[in-house]
Design a protein around this motif. Structure first.
Motif, short mmCIF file in Angstrom:
data_model
loop_
_atom_site.label_atom_id
_atom_site.label_comp_id
_atom_site.label_asym_id
_atom_site.label_seq_id
_atom_site.Cartn_x
_atom_site.Cartn_y
_atom_site.Cartn_z
N LYS A 383 0.86 -1.18 0.00
CA LYS A 383 0.00 0.00 0.00
C LYS A 383 0.90 1.23 0.00
O LYS A 383 1.00 1.97 0.97
CB LYS A 383 -0.93 -0.02 1.22
CG LYS A 383 -2.10 0.94 1.13
CD LYS A 383 -3.03 0.77 2.31
CE LYS A 383 -4.21 1.73 2.23
NZ LYS A 383 -5.13 1.55 3.39
N LEU A 384 1.53 1.43 -1.11
CA LEU A 384 2.58 2.43 -1.25
C LEU A 384 2.04 3.85 -1.23
O LEU A 384 1.05 4.17 -1.88
CB LEU A 384 3.33 2.19 -2.57
CG LEU A 384 4.41 3.19 -2.95
CD1 LEU A 384 5.64 3.00 -2.08
CD2 LEU A 384 4.77 3.05 -4.43
N LYS A 385 2.75 4.71 -0.47
CA LYS A 385 2.50 6.14 -0.51
C LYS A 385 3.79 6.79 -0.99
O LYS A 385 4.83 6.64 -0.34
CB LYS A 385 2.09 6.67 0.86
CG LYS A 385 0.76 6.13 1.35
CD LYS A 385 0.38 6.73 2.70
CE LYS A 385 -0.98 6.20 3.17
NZ LYS A 385 -1.36 6.76 4.50
N PRO A 386 3.76 7.48 -2.13
CA PRO A 386 4.99 8.05 -2.68
C PRO A 386 5.76 8.89 -1.65
O PRO A 386 5.19 9.73 -0.97
CB PRO A 386 4.48 8.92 -3.83
CG PRO A 386 3.21 8.26 -4.25
CD PRO A 386 2.59 7.77 -2.98
N GLY A 387 7.05 8.59 -1.55
CA GLY A 387 7.91 9.35 -0.64
C GLY A 387 7.88 8.87 0.79
O GLY A 387 8.63 9.40 1.62
N ARG A 388 7.04 7.86 1.09
CA ARG A 388 6.93 7.37 2.47
C ARG A 388 7.60 6.00 2.57
O ARG A 388 7.03 4.97 2.18
CB ARG A 388 5.47 7.26 2.89
CG ARG A 388 4.70 8.57 2.86
CD ARG A 388 5.19 9.60 3.85
NE ARG A 388 5.28 9.10 5.20
CZ ARG A 388 5.25 9.88 6.30
NH1 ARG A 388 5.13 11.19 6.17
NH2 ARG A 388 5.37 9.35 7.49
N PRO A 389 8.84 5.92 3.10
CA PRO A 389 9.57 4.64 3.11
C PRO A 389 8.95 3.59 4.01
O PRO A 389 9.18 2.40 3.80
CB PRO A 389 10.96 5.06 3.63
CG PRO A 389 10.71 6.31 4.42
CD PRO A 389 9.61 7.02 3.69
N GLU A 390 8.13 4.00 4.98
CA GLU A 390 7.53 3.02 5.89
C GLU A 390 6.40 2.24 5.23
O GLU A 390 5.86 1.29 5.82
CB GLU A 390 7.00 3.71 7.16
CG GLU A 390 5.74 4.55 6.99
CD GLU A 390 5.99 5.97 6.50
OE1 GLU A 390 5.06 6.79 6.55
OE2 GLU A 390 7.13 6.26 6.07
N THR A 391 6.04 2.59 3.98
CA THR A 391 4.97 1.88 3.27
C THR A 391 5.50 0.89 2.24
O THR A 391 4.73 0.26 1.52
CB THR A 391 4.02 2.87 2.57
OG1 THR A 391 4.73 3.58 1.54
CG2 THR A 391 3.45 3.87 3.57
N LEU A 392 6.83 0.75 2.15
CA LEU A 392 7.42 -0.21 1.22
C LEU A 392 7.38 -1.62 1.80
O LEU A 392 7.05 -1.82 2.97
CB LEU A 392 8.86 0.19 0.89
CG LEU A 392 9.05 1.17 -0.28
CD1 LEU A 392 8.36 2.49 -0.01
CD2 LEU A 392 10.55 1.40 -0.54
N ASN A 393 7.74 -2.60 0.99
CA ASN A 393 7.79 -4.00 1.45
C ASN A 393 9.10 -4.29 2.17
O ASN A 393 10.17 -3.98 1.65
CB ASN A 393 7.70 -4.97 0.27
CG ASN A 393 6.40 -4.86 -0.49
OD1 ASN A 393 6.33 -4.14 -1.48
ND2 ASN A 393 5.38 -5.57 -0.05
#
Length: 431
Positions: A383-393
């Motif tokens: 559930k990626l949010k651009p620029g938000r590293p905590e939303t990566l896998n």
């Protein structure tokens, strides 16, 4: 595998023989046979059992050193006192017809410290060990399972309950991995922020697996090899639509699967019945987004913006020609991309060489533009949010002694590695 719920209610079968006549207790006093559990049938259809032994009490420090192996005679006493510096030594043994007894688990628990309760349950050709307790006033639990015949890795689950400082409500963090399904996830509750507020929502981050594969596959076999689906999967399938889920017609339209086969090598399969591009603007073409971040996403707070050091970087890969464009964060390094068209022209396989710098978070997005006027749909591995590293896998590294991916019948298939353990060394090595 749905054996977990089954294992928890497996009942004690039969009456345990007296400890005096139990071969596992011979010359091991103090030793008591506590229970015998039916473990179901082995791969030859023969019944197997799991026996639990109590081997008296010993000093915690000595018991901790002995965990993971058969307890020796030194330092064990028949009686002890829970909640002191003493712990109760226990072992679980697997008995299979025609094979030597195999130690599954050994532990020494004081019953009052961080580990308050520990149980081992057998059934349906599996063994499940569950323990729970309290650490820093937070209840926690963890479980490990193993298939018994043949001996194969099962699953791992960890959960921690804690009270929010801001809302005073209970919330849960955890992670899990299933070696049979080759999938897992990290669950993070909303963070308690320094502002005195709680972050608006928690996160569920699917693991992206990194699995060892055949050398021949990496060197060129990938150009003729698909990804096995269903039983035997060894990749992550993107199932989060960031845009246009209603515009995807079927599984062959905008389908994305990914797998890390090395620290710097990413394999991608894209299924798309119509590939758009190349055009003057990559945004109007079918393309991939590869996001990399330097820190583990599960360890990052979702309070406030990330620091400059935490920011992810983005690369664009156009499907039609494999050309790479820099994206968010304006990365100076590029990606090396090789493509192979799939039979029937319904998609592509891609081998992507990532920058040599270590990364700890990764997400991949497929942007489908059937109209040629920009993305009609975007499917992502998180559930990626651009620029938000905590939303990566986050990445889950599967060790070769746990499982590998190999080519079978023209498809890349996950194969669990049989556990090779000495009879007196525990199959489940608990920290």
């Amino acid at each position: 595998m749905n054996a977990t719920s089954t294992l928890l209610w497996m009942s004690l079968v039969g009456a345990s023989p007296s400890s005096a006549s139990e071969p596992l207790c011979e010359k091991r006093a103090p030793c008591t046979l506590v229970e015998t559990q039916d473990a179901g049938q082995d791969e030859q259809g023969q019944s197997s059992q799991v026996k639990r032994l109590s081997l008296g009490w010993m000093e915690l420090e000595s018991g901790a050193r002995s965990v993971g192996q058969k307890f020796g005679p030194e330092g064990r006493k028949e009686k002890g006192t829970p909640g002191t510096t003493q712990c109760e030594a226990q072992e679980w043994w697997l008995l299979r017809p025609g094979k030597p007894e195999q130690l599954l688990l050994s532990l020494c628990n004081d019953g009052k410290g961080a580990v308050r309760e520990a149980t081992g349950s057998a059934g349906s050709n599996h063994f499940l060990y569950t323990r729970s307790g309290v650490r820093r006033d937070s209840p926690w639990s963890s479980s490990r399972s193993v298939q018994l015949s043949p001996l194969l890795p099962g699953s791992e689950v960890n959960r921690t309950q804690r009270i929010s400082r801001t809302t005073k409500k209970q919330k849960e963090d955890g992670d899990s991995w299933d070696f049979e399904k080759m999938s897992g996830e990290v669950v993070r509750a909303p963070s308690d922020c320094a502002s005195g507020k709680e972050a608006p929502e928690g996160r569920t981050l699917p693991y992206l697996p990194q699995v060892q594969v055949d050398k021949a596959y990496i060197e060129g076999g990938w150009k003729q090899t698909g990804f096995a689906s269903g039983e035997g999967e060894c990749f992550l399938t993107a199932d989060t639509y960031l845009q246009g889920a209603d515009k995807v017609r079927d599984v062959n339209d905008a389908s994305l699967t990914v797998l890390l086969v090395a620290d710097d090598t990413l394999m991608i399969e894209v299924l798309d019945e119509k590939v758009t591009g190349p055009s003057a603007k990559w945004l109007n073409d079918d393309h991939l987004e590869v996001w990399l971040a330097p820190e583990p996403p599960q360890e990052l707070s979702d309070c406030g913006p990330p620091t400059d050091e935490q920011l992810p970087k983005q690369w664009i890969i156009r499907i039609a020609d494999g050309k790479v464009f820099p994206g968010f964060g304006k990365p100076e390094q590029t990606l090396q991309v090789e493509r192979a068209q799939m039979p029937g022209k319904e998609g592509y396989w891609l081998k992507v060489k990532l920058p040599p710098d270590l990364f700890r978070g990764i997400s991949v997005v497929y942007s489908d533009s059937d109209s040629g006027k920009g993305p009609d749909s975007r499917v992502a591995t998180s559930k990626l949010k651009p620029g938000r590293p905590e939303t990566l896998n986050p990445v889950y590294w599967v060790r070769p002694e746990q499982a590998v991916c190999t080519v079978r019948d023209g498809q890349l298939t996950a194969v669990r590695t049989e556990i090779k353990a000495e009879p007196g060394k525990a199959v489940l090595q608990m920290k």
